[in-house]
Design an enzyme around this catalytic site. Structure first.
Site, PDB file in Angstrom:
ATOM      1  N   LYS A 186      -8.001  -5.447  -3.153  1.00 41.74           N
ATOM      2  CA  LYS A 186      -6.565  -5.646  -3.347  1.00 41.74           C
ATOM      3  C   LYS A 186      -6.175  -7.118  -3.292  1.00 41.74           C
ATOM      4  O   LYS A 186      -5.193  -7.527  -3.917  1.00 41.74           O
ATOM      5  CB  LYS A 186      -5.778  -4.835  -2.314  1.00 41.74           C
ATOM      6  CG  LYS A 186      -5.860  -3.329  -2.512  1.00 41.74           C
ATOM      7  CD  LYS A 186      -4.978  -2.592  -1.527  1.00 41.74           C
ATOM      8  CE  LYS A 186      -5.063  -1.084  -1.706  1.00 41.74           C
ATOM      9  NZ  LYS A 186      -4.173  -0.353  -0.771  1.00 41.74           N
ATOM     10  N   ASN A 238      -8.913  -1.443   3.610  1.00 41.72           N
ATOM     11  CA  ASN A 238      -8.861  -1.829   2.196  1.00 41.72           C
ATOM     12  C   ASN A 238      -7.641  -2.683   1.869  1.00 41.72           C
ATOM     13  O   ASN A 238      -7.562  -3.266   0.790  1.00 41.72           O
ATOM     14  CB  ASN A 238      -8.918  -0.594   1.292  1.00 41.72           C
ATOM     15  CG  ASN A 238      -7.716   0.321   1.466  1.00 41.72           C
ATOM     16  OD1 ASN A 238      -7.143   0.423   2.555  1.00 41.72           O
ATOM     17  ND2 ASN A 238      -7.341   1.006   0.411  1.00 41.72           N
ATOM     18  N   ASP A 244      -2.007  -0.712   5.958  1.00 38.88           N
ATOM     19  CA  ASP A 244      -2.323  -0.043   7.218  1.00 38.88           C
ATOM     20  C   ASP A 244      -3.819   0.127   7.464  1.00 38.88           C
ATOM     21  O   ASP A 244      -4.200   0.614   8.538  1.00 38.88           O
ATOM     22  CB  ASP A 244      -1.676   1.344   7.244  1.00 38.88           C
ATOM     23  CG  ASP A 244      -2.405   2.348   6.361  1.00 38.88           C
ATOM     24  OD1 ASP A 244      -2.560   2.072   5.146  1.00 38.88           O
ATOM     25  OD2 ASP A 244      -2.841   3.387   6.883  1.00 38.88           O
ATOM     26  N   ASP A 293       0.854  -1.181   0.000  1.00 38.42           N
ATOM     27  CA  ASP A 293       0.000   0.000   0.000  1.00 38.42           C
ATOM     28  C   ASP A 293       0.893   1.236   0.000  1.00 38.42           C
ATOM     29  O   ASP A 293       2.093   1.156   0.303  1.00 38.42           O
ATOM     30  CB  ASP A 293      -0.892  -0.040   1.248  1.00 38.42           C
ATOM     31  CG  ASP A 293      -1.667   1.238   1.453  1.00 38.42           C
ATOM     32  OD1 ASP A 293      -2.371   1.670   0.522  1.00 38.42           O
ATOM     33  OD2 ASP A 293      -1.551   1.827   2.558  1.00 38.42           O
ATOM     34  N   MET A 294       0.307   2.392  -0.286  1.00 42.77           N
ATOM     35  CA  MET A 294       1.101   3.618  -0.357  1.00 42.77           C
ATOM     36  C   MET A 294       0.801   4.571   0.797  1.00 42.77           C
ATOM     37  O   MET A 294       1.595   4.703   1.714  1.00 42.77           O
ATOM     38  CB  MET A 294       0.875   4.293  -1.712  1.00 42.77           C
ATOM     39  CG  MET A 294       1.403   3.436  -2.865  1.00 42.77           C
ATOM     40  SD  MET A 294       1.228   4.192  -4.478  1.00 42.77           S
ATOM     41  CE  MET A 294       2.260   5.629  -4.289  1.00 42.77           C
ATOM     42  N   GLY A 323      -5.058   2.767  -3.452  1.00 42.31           N
ATOM     43  CA  GLY A 323      -6.409   3.210  -3.740  1.00 42.31           C
ATOM     44  C   GLY A 323      -6.423   4.370  -4.722  1.00 42.31           C
ATOM     45  O   GLY A 323      -7.478   4.746  -5.241  1.00 42.31           O
TER      46      GLY A 323
END
Length: 273
Positions: free
Chosen positions: A200, A226, A223, A9-10, A44
């Site tokens: 995801k 999602n 984190d 994730d970002m 996302g």
């Protein structure tokens, strides 16, 4: 090397509070790449917004965007997977948002469409978007976004309210009446909607099949809610120290916070580099 793929994730994970990848995370990802480990972002965000953060690696890699609604390669733009929300469902979702008077955005592959009710709303939105997107990202502001549904293939729709959690709760209850959608959240103040079967985790399944990698050879980082399908599928699901307790309970390992280079620390631990 036991692990062949890092998928991360970002926002709240790879990125610090300044919405940039931390320098230590860049070093760790580069070292993993040198060891032959593939690096895949899973965000996302819309595709272009996520892609810009990985220019420093100078590699062609698949990128999961819009919570798993699309997978494309960063250099060639080769489409690996795409699953948009049908137009009739988009219109039903917009009707619910309009009824509840909640701010919302539509995401296509490379465009964000923002609902604005006043000039002041538009000004504040532009200021907020400066933290997330560069000038190359297409952003459309409009009062009637139903027209945009016809023009674009919508991959994700998001409702945002920083103050009224009861309103978001009511929106979720109304959305539960619509079939064939996935509902999740990437932060306390939002509700995110994709087509049924889009998340995801499903995107990661499609990706490892495409790459010929076993799920046990994957380290996933996240984190928020999602990220859970991806974290649960991977061989090791690493949860950030800044995640809430409910998300932490679902992970295999809890690392440091995103502001403390938690991704880098876990990479060094599990890849022994």
């Amino acid at each position: 090397m036991k692990y062949k793929l890092i998928v991360s994730d970002m926002d709240g994970t790879l990125l610090g509070d300044n919405h940039k990848i931390t320098e230590e995370n860049k070093i760790a990802l580069s070292k993993a790449l040198e060891k032959g480990v593939k690096i895949v972002p899973a965000s996302g965000r819309i595709y272009n917004s996520a892609r810009e953060h990985f220019d420093f690696l100078d590699i062609n890699t698949p990128l999961i965007a819009c919570n798993g609604a699309i997978i494309k390669e960063t250099k060639t733009n080769k489409l690996i997977y795409k699953n948009n929300i049908p137009n009739d469902i988009c219109l039903k979702i917009i009707d619910i948002f309009e009824k509840n008077e909640v701010y919302y955005q539509l995401y296509s592959e490379n465009t964000m469409m923002c609902k604005n009710l006043s000039k002041e709303d538009q000004r504040q939105t532009k200021e907020r978007l400066k933290n997330f997107f560069n000038d190359d990202i297409n952003v459309h502001f409009g009062d009637d976004l139903k027209e945009e549904v016809i023009k674009h293939k919508i991959l994700k729709i998001i409702a945002i309210d920083d103050y009224d959690m009861d309103k978001l709760k009511k929106v979720k209850e109304d959305l539960d009446q619509i079939e064939d959608i996935e509902i999740t959240s990437s932060w306390f103040n939002n509700v995110e909607i994709m087509h049924k079967g889009v998340n995801k985790g499903e995107a990661l399944k499609a990706l490892i099949n495409y790459l010929g990698i076993d799920k046990d050879e994957v380290i996933a980082f996240g984190d928020n809610y999602n990220d859970l399908p991806m974290l649960e599928l991977a061989g090791i699901g690493v949860v950030m120290g800044n995640a809430n307790d409910e998300v932490k309970e679902k992970g295999d390992y809890i690392t440091a916070k995103n502001t403390e280079d938690g991704v880098a620390k876990a990479i060094y631990k599990f890849l022994k580099i």
